[in-house]
Each structure stands twice: as structure tokens, then as C-alpha cells.
Design a protein around this motif. Sequence first.
Motif, PDB file in Angstrom:
ATOM      1  N   THR A 182       0.837  -1.204   0.000  1.00 45.53           N
ATOM      2  CA  THR A 182       0.000   0.000   0.000  1.00 45.53           C
ATOM      3  C   THR A 182       0.872   1.254   0.000  1.00 45.53           C
ATOM      4  O   THR A 182       0.587   2.221  -0.721  1.00 45.53           O
ATOM      5  CB  THR A 182      -0.948  -0.013   1.221  1.00 45.53           C
ATOM      6  N   ARG A 183       1.905   1.238   0.785  1.00 45.98           N
ATOM      7  CA  ARG A 183       2.818   2.392   0.841  1.00 45.98           C
ATOM      8  C   ARG A 183       3.494   2.605  -0.509  1.00 45.98           C
ATOM      9  O   ARG A 183       3.652   3.743  -0.971  1.00 45.98           O
ATOM     10  CB  ARG A 183       3.842   2.166   1.947  1.00 45.98           C
ATOM     11  N   LEU A 184       3.881   1.522  -1.172  1.00 45.55           N
ATOM     12  CA  LEU A 184       4.484   1.634  -2.504  1.00 45.55           C
ATOM     13  C   LEU A 184       3.473   2.153  -3.528  1.00 45.55           C
ATOM     14  O   LEU A 184       3.830   2.938  -4.411  1.00 45.55           O
ATOM     15  CB  LEU A 184       5.057   0.287  -2.944  1.00 45.55           C
ATOM     16  N   ASP A 185       2.220   1.716  -3.424  1.00 43.46           N
ATOM     17  CA  ASP A 185       1.177   2.229  -4.327  1.00 43.46           C
ATOM     18  C   ASP A 185       1.053   3.749  -4.206  1.00 43.46           C
ATOM     19  O   ASP A 185       0.936   4.458  -5.204  1.00 43.46           O
ATOM     20  CB  ASP A 185      -0.183   1.586  -4.022  1.00 43.46           C
ATOM     21  N   THR A 186       1.092   4.245  -2.978  1.00 45.98           N
ATOM     22  CA  THR A 186       1.007   5.689  -2.743  1.00 45.98           C
ATOM     23  C   THR A 186       2.194   6.411  -3.381  1.00 45.98           C
ATOM     24  O   THR A 186       2.028   7.461  -4.018  1.00 45.98           O
ATOM     25  CB  THR A 186       0.949   5.983  -1.227  1.00 45.98           C
ATOM     26  N   LEU A 187       3.374   5.842  -3.226  1.00 45.07           N
ATOM     27  CA  LEU A 187       4.569   6.451  -3.834  1.00 45.07           C
ATOM     28  C   LEU A 187       4.479   6.448  -5.354  1.00 45.07           C
ATOM     29  O   LEU A 187       4.862   7.421  -6.009  1.00 45.07           O
ATOM     30  CB  LEU A 187       5.829   5.726  -3.368  1.00 45.07           C
ATOM     31  N   ALA A 188       3.963   5.366  -5.926  1.00 48.91           N
ATOM     32  CA  ALA A 188       3.826   5.285  -7.387  1.00 48.91           C
ATOM     33  C   ALA A 188       2.847   6.335  -7.903  1.00 48.91           C
ATOM     34  O   ALA A 188       3.012   6.851  -9.009  1.00 48.91           O
ATOM     35  CB  ALA A 188       3.374   3.886  -7.796  1.00 48.91           C
ATOM     36  N   GLN A 189       1.852   6.684  -7.115  1.00 52.74           N
ATOM     37  CA  GLN A 189       0.911   7.739  -7.506  1.00 52.74           C
ATOM     38  C   GLN A 189       1.529   9.121  -7.342  1.00 52.74           C
ATOM     39  O   GLN A 189       1.179  10.055  -8.053  1.00 52.74           O
ATOM     40  CB  GLN A 189      -0.365   7.629  -6.680  1.00 52.74           C
ATOM     41  N   THR A 190       2.475   9.245  -6.413  1.00 55.82           N
ATOM     42  CA  THR A 190       3.124  10.528  -6.141  1.00 55.82           C
ATOM     43  C   THR A 190       4.168  10.861  -7.196  1.00 55.82           C
ATOM     44  O   THR A 190       4.320  12.025  -7.582  1.00 55.82           O
ATOM     45  CB  THR A 190       3.794  10.487  -4.752  1.00 55.82           C
ATOM     46  N   TYR A 191       4.885   9.857  -7.650  1.00 57.03           N
ATOM     47  CA  TYR A 191       5.979  10.060  -8.614  1.00 57.03           C
ATOM     48  C   TYR A 191       5.582   9.452  -9.956  1.00 57.03           C
ATOM     49  O   TYR A 191       5.525   8.231 -10.106  1.00 57.03           O
ATOM     50  CB  TYR A 191       7.270   9.416  -8.108  1.00 57.03           C
ATOM     51  N   ALA A 192       5.354  10.301 -10.935  1.00 60.17           N
ATOM     52  CA  ALA A 192       4.879   9.843 -12.244  1.00 60.17           C
ATOM     53  C   ALA A 192       5.857   8.898 -12.936  1.00 60.17           C
ATOM     54  O   ALA A 192       5.447   8.072 -13.753  1.00 60.17           O
ATOM     55  CB  ALA A 192       4.603  11.049 -13.138  1.00 60.17           C
ATOM     56  N   PHE A 193       7.122   8.976 -12.618  1.00 60.13           N
ATOM     57  CA  PHE A 193       8.114   8.128 -13.280  1.00 60.13           C
ATOM     58  C   PHE A 193       8.161   6.712 -12.725  1.00 60.13           C
ATOM     59  O   PHE A 193       8.795   5.834 -13.300  1.00 60.13           O
ATOM     60  CB  PHE A 193       9.514   8.765 -13.238  1.00 60.13           C
ATOM     61  N   VAL A 194       7.500   6.437 -11.598  1.00 66.04           N
ATOM     62  CA  VAL A 194       7.552   5.111 -10.969  1.00 66.04           C
ATOM     63  C   VAL A 194       6.516   4.178 -11.588  1.00 66.04           C
ATOM     64  O   VAL A 194       5.345   4.525 -11.742  1.00 66.04           O
ATOM     65  CB  VAL A 194       7.308   5.203  -9.444  1.00 66.04           C
ATOM     66  N   ARG A 195       6.977   2.996 -11.925  1.00 61.75           N
ATOM     67  CA  ARG A 195       6.104   1.917 -12.412  1.00 61.75           C
ATOM     68  C   ARG A 195       6.397   0.689 -11.555  1.00 61.75           C
ATOM     69  O   ARG A 195       7.545   0.206 -11.533  1.00 61.75           O
ATOM     70  CB  ARG A 195       6.379   1.631 -13.883  1.00 61.75           C
ATOM     71  N   LEU A 196       5.399   0.197 -10.842  1.00 58.36           N
ATOM     72  CA  LEU A 196       5.584  -0.971  -9.985  1.00 58.36           C
ATOM     73  C   LEU A 196       5.465  -2.248 -10.795  1.00 58.36           C
ATOM     74  O   LEU A 196       4.603  -2.369 -11.662  1.00 58.36           O
ATOM     75  CB  LEU A 196       4.561  -0.981  -8.851  1.00 58.36           C
ATOM     76  N   ASN A 197       6.330  -3.188 -10.492  1.00 60.46           N
ATOM     77  CA  ASN A 197       6.348  -4.493 -11.151  1.00 60.46           C
ATOM     78  C   ASN A 197       6.251  -5.554 -10.059  1.00 60.46           C
ATOM     79  O   ASN A 197       7.262  -5.922  -9.468  1.00 60.46           O
ATOM     80  CB  ASN A 197       7.649  -4.639 -11.955  1.00 60.46           C
ATOM     81  N   ARG A 198       5.035  -5.987  -9.766  1.00 61.83           N
ATOM     82  CA  ARG A 198       4.838  -7.017  -8.743  1.00 61.83           C
ATOM     83  C   ARG A 198       4.991  -8.385  -9.407  1.00 61.83           C
ATOM     84  O   ARG A 198       4.408  -8.633 -10.459  1.00 61.83           O
ATOM     85  CB  ARG A 198       3.464  -6.878  -8.123  1.00 61.83           C
ATOM     86  N   THR A 199       5.745  -9.259  -8.745  1.00 63.20           N
ATOM     87  CA  THR A 199       6.020 -10.551  -9.342  1.00 63.20           C
ATOM     88  C   THR A 199       6.228 -11.625  -8.280  1.00 63.20           C
ATOM     89  O   THR A 199       6.619 -11.312  -7.157  1.00 63.20           O
ATOM     90  CB  THR A 199       7.278 -10.463 -10.248  1.00 63.20           C
ATOM     91  N   SER A 200       5.984 -12.856  -8.661  1.00 70.59           N
ATOM     92  CA  SER A 200       6.324 -13.992  -7.808  1.00 70.59           C
ATOM     93  C   SER A 200       7.618 -14.643  -8.309  1.00 70.59           C
ATOM     94  O   SER A 200       8.155 -15.535  -7.658  1.00 70.59           O
ATOM     95  CB  SER A 200       5.187 -15.019  -7.795  1.00 70.59           C
TER      96      SER A 200
END
Length: 188
Positions: free
Chosen positions: A76-94
Amino acid sequence: MEIFGHCRFSWFGVSDTGRELQDVDDARIRLWEPRRMAIRFHLFEKLMLPSLASQTDQNFTLLVTVSEDMPEMYQTRLDTLAQTYAFVRLNRTSEQAYDRLIHPFMLQTTAEGTIPSAHFRLDDDDALPATYISRLRRDADRVDPGGVICYPKGIVGYLDGTRPLHGFRTISYHGLGLARVAGPGMLR
């Protein structure tokens, strides 16, 4: 020239950090231990992300790779950061092998190697000077595909006992901001 940064944020995968671990469960406990994560987020939010937000050239993407099974409060904290910084793209993986998880991204971002791109790496506790992206874009245009770009001069922070210090260093081909120009068939 497209520019992509790569950061593994407390990603659970094959790496050189598990030498003293007893088993997989022990590794997960240590990786996402609350005190460790507080430090990781502090450095990520106060050092690394601000250094990228201050870039004179904002035309880049930072792929932040995280494990799908990272505890929800950190996701959740990372999601908030990704919304704050336009250059961030999260890559969730197993996926636990970084080379296998990055191949689809490399294919997508290079359109099967037809779009010129440069890919740099950063750890979540690293920072780059404000002109890094513009310098990388300029220099990547001069380097043949497969070539590596490294700016060896920088500042290193460290602890001397409990006293924080810093110093200037020159380290050839260190990992901080190490970049590679991608070309056809280059997926790493």
C-alpha cells in the motif's frame, strides 16, 4: 532514446544477500522485518526518489520490482509512492530469478529491440545527481548497443561506529547508476 531505471525494492529473489539464511521462511522474515523495512522506506523516500524527482530531464521510467507476497502494508505504501511520482512503475512478481522476470519488460520497452533505450540500475538506498538522466541520454546516443555507461565519481555515505560520514570516491564500473544501451536481442 528511451531511459529506464531498474530498482529491486525488498524483492524476494535469488541474490547474493542470502549467505547466512537458514531457509526460505527465515529469508522472508528477515527481508520484511519491520525495522529493516522502516530503514529501506526512509532511504527510498528521502534519498532515492527525491534524487530522481529532481532530474533536469524527467523523461524516464523507473521500474520498481517487488514481490507479490510482500506484506500488504508495504504494498500500500508503494502504491502511494507510485501515484506521487509519475516516473515510478511498480512491477509485482512472484518470479525469483530477476533475469526471467525482466525479459518481458525488456521486450515491451524496446519493441523487440527496434526502439533505442538505455537501462540503468539503482538500489533503494542510492541517489543520483540531478543531471544524471540528461547525461545518460546524451552519452547513450554515442554508445553502440550492448555498451555500458558508468560515471565513476560520486559520494559514499557510511558509518564509523555510530558516526555518519561521507567521502568522495572514484570506483570504476560500480553498480550505482550503471547503464547499458539496449539493442536487438538484448534482454539483460
